[in-house]
Design a protein around this motif. Structure first.
Motif, mmCIF file in Angstrom:
data_model
loop_
_atom_site.group_PDB
_atom_site.id
_atom_site.type_symbol
_atom_site.label_atom_id
_atom_site.label_comp_id
_atom_site.label_asym_id
_atom_site.label_seq_id
_atom_site.Cartn_x
_atom_site.Cartn_y
_atom_site.Cartn_z
ATOM 1 N N VAL A 1 0.866 -1.174 0.000
ATOM 2 C CA VAL A 1 0.000 0.000 0.000
ATOM 3 C C VAL A 1 0.905 1.227 0.000
ATOM 4 O O VAL A 1 1.799 1.349 0.841
ATOM 5 N N SER A 2 0.697 2.130 -0.932
ATOM 6 C CA SER A 2 1.550 3.314 -1.048
ATOM 7 C C SER A 2 1.300 4.283 0.097
ATOM 8 O O SER A 2 0.252 4.233 0.760
ATOM 9 N N LEU A 3 2.257 5.152 0.304
ATOM 10 C CA LEU A 3 2.120 6.177 1.337
ATOM 11 C C LEU A 3 0.895 7.044 1.080
ATOM 12 O O LEU A 3 0.145 7.376 2.001
ATOM 13 N N LYS A 4 0.673 7.394 -0.184
ATOM 14 C CA LYS A 4 -0.477 8.232 -0.528
ATOM 15 C C LYS A 4 -1.793 7.555 -0.150
ATOM 16 O O LYS A 4 -2.677 8.173 0.450
ATOM 17 N N ASP A 5 -1.927 6.270 -0.473
ATOM 18 C CA ASP A 5 -3.165 5.550 -0.169
ATOM 19 C C ASP A 5 -3.321 5.306 1.326
ATOM 20 O O ASP A 5 -4.436 5.234 1.841
ATOM 21 N N ALA A 6 -2.211 5.148 2.028
ATOM 22 C CA ALA A 6 -2.265 4.838 3.456
ATOM 23 C C ALA A 6 -2.462 6.078 4.330
ATOM 24 O O ALA A 6 -2.886 5.962 5.480
ATOM 25 N N THR A 7 -2.168 7.249 3.789
ATOM 26 C CA THR A 7 -2.177 8.478 4.598
ATOM 27 C C THR A 7 -3.484 8.728 5.348
ATOM 28 O O THR A 7 -3.456 8.996 6.560
ATOM 29 N N PRO A 8 -4.662 8.654 4.714
ATOM 30 C CA PRO A 8 -5.898 8.914 5.470
ATOM 31 C C PRO A 8 -6.077 7.974 6.667
ATOM 32 O O PRO A 8 -6.491 8.404 7.742
ATOM 33 N N ALA A 9 -5.757 6.691 6.473
ATOM 34 C CA ALA A 9 -5.899 5.725 7.566
ATOM 35 C C ALA A 9 -4.917 6.018 8.690
ATOM 36 O O ALA A 9 -5.264 5.944 9.874
ATOM 37 N N ILE A 10 -3.686 6.353 8.331
ATOM 38 C CA ILE A 10 -2.679 6.638 9.349
ATOM 39 C C ILE A 10 -3.040 7.901 10.124
ATOM 40 O O ILE A 10 -2.910 7.955 11.355
#
Length: 300
Positions: A229-238
């Motif tokens: 999972v890319s940083l961009k895709d993971a950002t909202p969850a993180i």
């Protein structure tokens, strides 16, 4: 909130209405009145309160909510007629709910706005948990529940040569070990932390052993498929996870400070005092799962 406003929710609303005295004693301006039930007015403010947690609101949603308020009022009026508002159990529930609402309101006031999460915070978490993101895998795991006493040093040595389902079955059967077999396709965010630590290093064909009390579980990684999972895709969850985690910690700190400043005396104590979680706190970070990450990735 369930958009269909089910019956259990209606009953919950009926109890909630009892907290505020059941009937509207003051007359709302005509423009604010949406319905009347035996003369009791249902207002725009009541509807707005009910819809506050809805992400999107259309006319159908508004009508369902208004119907729910009408049903609530019918039930509440009947409850008052039956003098349920004087029932000791109901009064206790009302008082307890009042305390919970006040405690949560005070906690929200003390905690204030949601903590700010920076890009650096997100990057740090992303880098620290590669098994959830950059090196995330999808696993097909075969599990075998066996008696704990069966996991001897000799069996462990034999398991080193096991790489397939057929190998596992043959090895256990030859050793006279009874087992229950299951298979699951899973991802890191669905695993408890303890299991994730064991599964993460596994490659296809590897076996892990977990012994707990009288049972043991043998795990065969039948298939391991990279699914980063890319940083961009993971950002909202993180961001959501870190915000939740920090809010929970701040809430607990505020509670600890307030309790220290208060004069607390236990007249009777049943066990040693333990740290208390924030009342109805912004849900604290789950200790055994990663649902916050799962939701953010759209995998839930």
């Amino acid at each position: 909130m369930n958009k269909r406003f089910g019956f259990s929710f209606i009953l919950a609303l009926a109890v909630t209405a009892a907290l505020s005295g059941c009937k509207n004693d003051t007359q709302a301006p005509p423009s604010q009145v949406l319905a009347r039930v035996n003369g009791d007015e249902i207002t725009v403010n009541q509807l707005n309160y009910l819809l506050a947690s809805q992400k999107t609101v259309d006319d159908q949603t508004k009508q369902r909510a208004l119907d729910t308020l009408v049903t609530q009022d019918v039930l509440v009026q009947k409850a008052v007629e039956a003098k349920l508002d004087r029932d000791p159990r109901v009064l206790s529930s009302i008082e307890f709910s009042r305390r919970q609402i006040l405690a949560q309101a005070m906690l929200s006031k003390e905690v204030g706005s949601a903590p700010q999460i920076t890009d650096a915070d997100v990057q740090k978490f992303y880098t620290a948990r590669p098994e959830l993101f950059e090196k995330r895998n999808i696993y097909i795991l075969d599990s075998y529940i066996v008696p704990g006493s069966a996991v001897t040093d000799a069996l462990k040595k034999q398991l080193d040569a096991v790489h397939t389902v057929q190998d596992m079955r043959a090895t256990l059967q030859a050793a006279g070990v009874t087992f229950k077999e299951a298979q699951e396709r899973t991802v890191p965010e669905k695993m408890p932390e303890q299991l994730l630590k064991i599964v993460t290093p596994l490659k296809a064909g590897d076996v892990a052993v977990m012994v707990q009390n009288e049972q043991a579980m043998l795990l065969l990684a039948e298939h391991v498929e990279p699914a980063p999972v890319s940083l961009k895709d993971a950002t909202p969850a993180i961001q959501a996870y870190l915000r939740q985690e920090r809010a929970a910690k701040l809430a607990q700190q505020k509670i600890d400070d307030l309790k220290k400043a208060a004069k607390v005396e236990y007249v009777q104590q049943f066990a040693a005092a333990t740290p208390q979680a924030a009342p109805a706190a912004e849900k604290e970070t789950p200790a055994n799962d990663n649902d916050h990450i799962k939701s953010g990735m759209g995998l839930k």
